[in-house]
Design a protein around this motif. Structure first.
Motif, mmCIF file in Angstrom:
data_model
loop_
_atom_site.group_PDB
_atom_site.id
_atom_site.type_symbol
_atom_site.label_atom_id
_atom_site.label_comp_id
_atom_site.label_asym_id
_atom_site.label_seq_id
_atom_site.Cartn_x
_atom_site.Cartn_y
_atom_site.Cartn_z
ATOM 1 N N THR A 148 1.055 -0.925 0.332
ATOM 2 C CA THR A 148 -0.008 -0.207 -0.188
ATOM 3 C C THR A 148 0.608 1.420 -0.277
ATOM 4 O O THR A 148 1.202 1.806 -1.313
ATOM 5 C CB THR A 148 -1.493 0.304 1.198
ATOM 6 N N LYS A 171 -6.510 0.230 -2.294
ATOM 7 C CA LYS A 171 -7.774 -0.026 -1.490
ATOM 8 C C LYS A 171 -8.569 1.529 -1.177
ATOM 9 O O LYS A 171 -10.095 1.624 -1.827
ATOM 10 C CB LYS A 171 -8.630 -0.908 -1.569
ATOM 11 N N ASN A 195 0.459 0.009 -11.420
ATOM 12 C CA ASN A 195 -0.973 -1.303 -11.977
ATOM 13 C C ASN A 195 -2.332 0.055 -12.630
ATOM 14 O O ASN A 195 -3.693 -1.392 -12.067
ATOM 15 C CB ASN A 195 -0.811 -2.172 -11.376
ATOM 16 N N ASN A 197 -3.957 1.962 -10.935
ATOM 17 C CA ASN A 197 -4.412 1.841 -9.764
ATOM 18 C C ASN A 197 -4.465 3.670 -9.400
ATOM 19 O O ASN A 197 -3.524 4.288 -8.922
ATOM 20 C CB ASN A 197 -3.032 1.428 -8.255
ATOM 21 N N ASN A 198 -6.011 3.449 -9.755
ATOM 22 C CA ASN A 198 -5.731 6.070 -9.059
ATOM 23 C C ASN A 198 -6.047 6.336 -7.862
ATOM 24 O O ASN A 198 -6.545 7.345 -7.900
ATOM 25 C CB ASN A 198 -7.132 6.074 -10.041
ATOM 26 N N ASN A 199 -6.048 4.849 -6.601
ATOM 27 C CA ASN A 199 -6.066 5.621 -5.751
ATOM 28 C C ASN A 199 -4.862 6.029 -5.115
ATOM 29 O O ASN A 199 -5.263 6.851 -4.144
ATOM 30 C CB ASN A 199 -6.778 4.447 -4.433
#
Length: 628
Positions: A148, A171, A195, A197-199
């Motif tokens: 994370t 997440k 990857n 991941n737009n977070n």
């Protein structure tokens, strides 16, 4: 080249191979399956020095992370989950620890990292990082580590990635995958894959808000599939100036599928990039996340504050024609040295941009290369030297885009091009649009139509050929100019002027064809006294403040005379046009125009320069003429 694991094999004492010698087996009292068993084994007080071999961190079926541990009966070192194991219960303050036997770098698998890209390794890797805060090195073995967010802390350490990759697993909204806060640390071959991941706000956030982060070096950094790569300083929308984030270097930064590879945003920040690949292409986004890559908003880099130095490498943005700008320099100082630049949109400059050497290829015909807009300030500076600037072959034969667009109503910016080669730019438009007198050319070669057209020498520092011709530079009188053309026209002075330094401007209200020129045609003697000697093929750089007050057929021009003082018509007209209202070169607004004119082959012997109109009114001032 040997892997990092091979280079530091002496430290990989968690591997089963370490145990596969008779001498080492003889020192071990017992073999156990995993670290969980070790945590539940509390030896007696008199068993100090007891040695055990743990076959694997998680199990004997997977020997990664195992190794030799010795019981230190008097130790009270804090349990870190990898090199120090406390077998006491959580509420027990008892004495005694299992200490891992090792010599050299620490392996993240000693702390339980799996590296299968599926199980979250954040806690294990962070524990390993924290164990090296006081010094030491860390190895990331081959694998994909789902995490994370990791914090380097402010320790002096070294990281070695042996074909390892960090995978973004956030997440929910997360600032970054790696928070870089180190001091005098070294990092080798870091690979980050967000990857899609737009977070994440970014992949790597280089900022320590509590202390200085300085003298760090990254050798090899790759970031993939991210909306934003590196943020150096405060996150977007914030500002930062406290504590130096400086003297940091990245050798070989590669971005793939990164919308915005770099943001500089710390007032007291200095970052050096050596041989980077700042590439803002969509790559696999269209395949895996269609429509999520912003082809209009991608930027190779953004500089809001601080100092950025780019040495070598390549700068690219998306090849989409809709991209607004390829890079932004809104503040701070950016130095680009010997880079290969291939972009589809202009650099927007409001801070300081210095480009030295290299090549800049603009792949589009409908965009300029530099945009110095109305947001420019007194410190806005654009300097390009020893650089080749070009577009695709034959683009100059039809494109009406200027190389530089400057602010229309500002005198604040300073723009200089020195010893540059300019190709396929601005045959039908000013080479520099906007307030052109902000732009200075020094020793530049200009080929508007590439190899197929003429070549011009641009140097606005060169001698003004009109000096000594008695021209009133402040435009208080018509001295130095003579009316030529249809006598129905009127020449006079008007209070309309572009700048306070000009008391008035020269005006020609033509009926038919007429103009004001720097040559007196009263006699052959006056022609020789006032005219500039020319011959076919001579080239001149003509510049002046100009605007159209009425009509469309107005502009700057040259009147040509032969050796006997007879006027030579050109192209069906009375004068040789330098620039006019075609392609909005001359408009109803005041513009400082600069354009090259070539004397055609023929009998021309003398020339005069000035403004003309055909059934229209031209106004101009500040006329200067130089050899080109």
């Amino acid at each position: 080249m040997a892997s990092f694991s091979a280079l530091f094999s002496g430290s990989i004492q968690g591997d089963a191979d370490w145990f596969n010698t008779e001498a080492r087996r003889s020192k071990v009292v017992q073999v156990i399956d995993n670290v969980a068993v070790l945590k539940n084994w509390l030896p007696r007080v008199d068993e100090n020095g007891l040695s055990v071999f743990v076959q694997g961190y998680h199990s004997s079926a997977n020997p990664d992370g195992g190794g030799i541990f010795i019981w230190a009966a008097q130790s009270v070192v804090l349990d870190n989950g990898g090199t120090v194991i406390n077998p006491h219960k959580a509420d027990d303050k008892g004495i005694g620890r299992w200490l891992r036997v090792f010599d050299g770098p620490i392996n993240i698998k000693w702390f339980g990292a799996i590296g299968d890209g599926q199980i979250d390794d954040t806690r294990a890797i962070q524990n390993a990082i924290d164990s090296t805060i006081g010094g030491g090195a860390l190895i990331f073995p081959n694998g994909q580590y789902l995490v994370t967010m990791l914090d380097t802390r402010r320790g002096e350490t070294s990281w070695y990635f042996d074909h390892a990759e960090l995978i973004g697993g956030a997440k929910s909204a997360t600032p970054c995958l790696i928070h870089m806060r180190g001091l005098q640390s070294r990092f080798f071959e870091i690979k980050i894959n967000l990857n899609f991941n737009n977070n994440y706000a970014c992949a790597l956030w280089w900022y320590n808000e509590d202390d200085a982060s300085q003298y760090n070096q990254l050798y090899g950094l790759e970031i993939r599939y991210a909306k934003r790569g590196i943020v150096y300083g405060a996150l977007i929308g914030q500002t930062s100036s406290k504590f130096a984030q400086s003297e940091n270097v990245i050798y070989g930064y590669i971005s793939r599928g990164v919308e915005k590879p770099l943001l500089m945003n710390h007032l007291n920040g200095v970052l050096f990039l050596s041989m980077p690949q700042l590439v803002a292409h969509n790559e696999e986004w269209d395949r895996d996340r269609p429509g999520q890559f912003d082809v209009r908003g991608n930027r190779a880099f953004e500089a809001l504050a601080g100092t950025l130095v780019i040495n070598g490498g390549e700068i690219q943005n998306s090849i989409a024609a809709v991209t607004s700008v390829c890079a932004i320099v809104n503040g701070g100082d950016v130095f680009v040295n010997n880079c290969i630049v291939e972009v589809s949109a202009p650099f927007r400059v409001r801070g300081t941009l210095n480009i030295t050497g290299g090549r800049i290829l603009n792949t589009q015909s409908m965009t300029s290369q530099f945009l110095v807009d109305e947001g420019a300030s007194a410190r806005t500076t654009l300097r390009v030297s020893d650089c080749r600037m070009l577009r695709n072959v034959q683009t100059g034969s039809f494109s009406d885009r200027s190389l530089i667009i400057g602010p229309e109503d500002s005198d604040k910016a300073d723009i200089t091009l020195d010893n540059c080669q300019i190709e396929e730019w601005a045959k039908f438009a000013p080479l520099a649009a906007g307030n052109n007198n902000l732009v200075h050319f020094q020793r530049c070669q200009w080929r508007p139509q590439g190899e197929s057209g003429g070549s011009y020498f641009l140097d606005t520092r060169g001698s003004n050929l009109l000096e000594g011709h008695g021209i009133d530079r402040g435009c208080r009188t018509l001295a130095g100019f003579w009316f030529i053309g249809d006598k129905a026209g009127v020449a006079n002075l008007t209070s309309d002027s572009p700048r306070p330094s000009y008391a008035k401007s020269l005006s020609v209200a033509a009926k038919g064809a007429a103009g004001l020129f720097t040559i007196n045609m009263a006699s052959l003697e006056t022609i020789r006294d006032t005219g500039i000697s020319v011959c076919g093929g001579d080239k001149f750089l003509v510049e002046a403040w100009v605007r159209s007050a009425a009509g469309r057929n107005v502009g700057l021009a040259v009147v040509l005379l032969d050796g006997n003082g007879h006027q030579i018509r050109h192209g069906g007209g009375d004068f040789l046009t330098v620039c006019d209202t075609y392609q909005n070169f001359v408009s109803e607004h005041w513009k400082y125009l600069r354009q090259v004119v070539e004397i055609p082959a023929g009998a021309a012997a003398f020339a005069g320069f000035g403004g003309y109109g055909v059934d229209g009114e031209i106004r101009f001032c500040g006329l200067e003429v130089r050899r080109a």
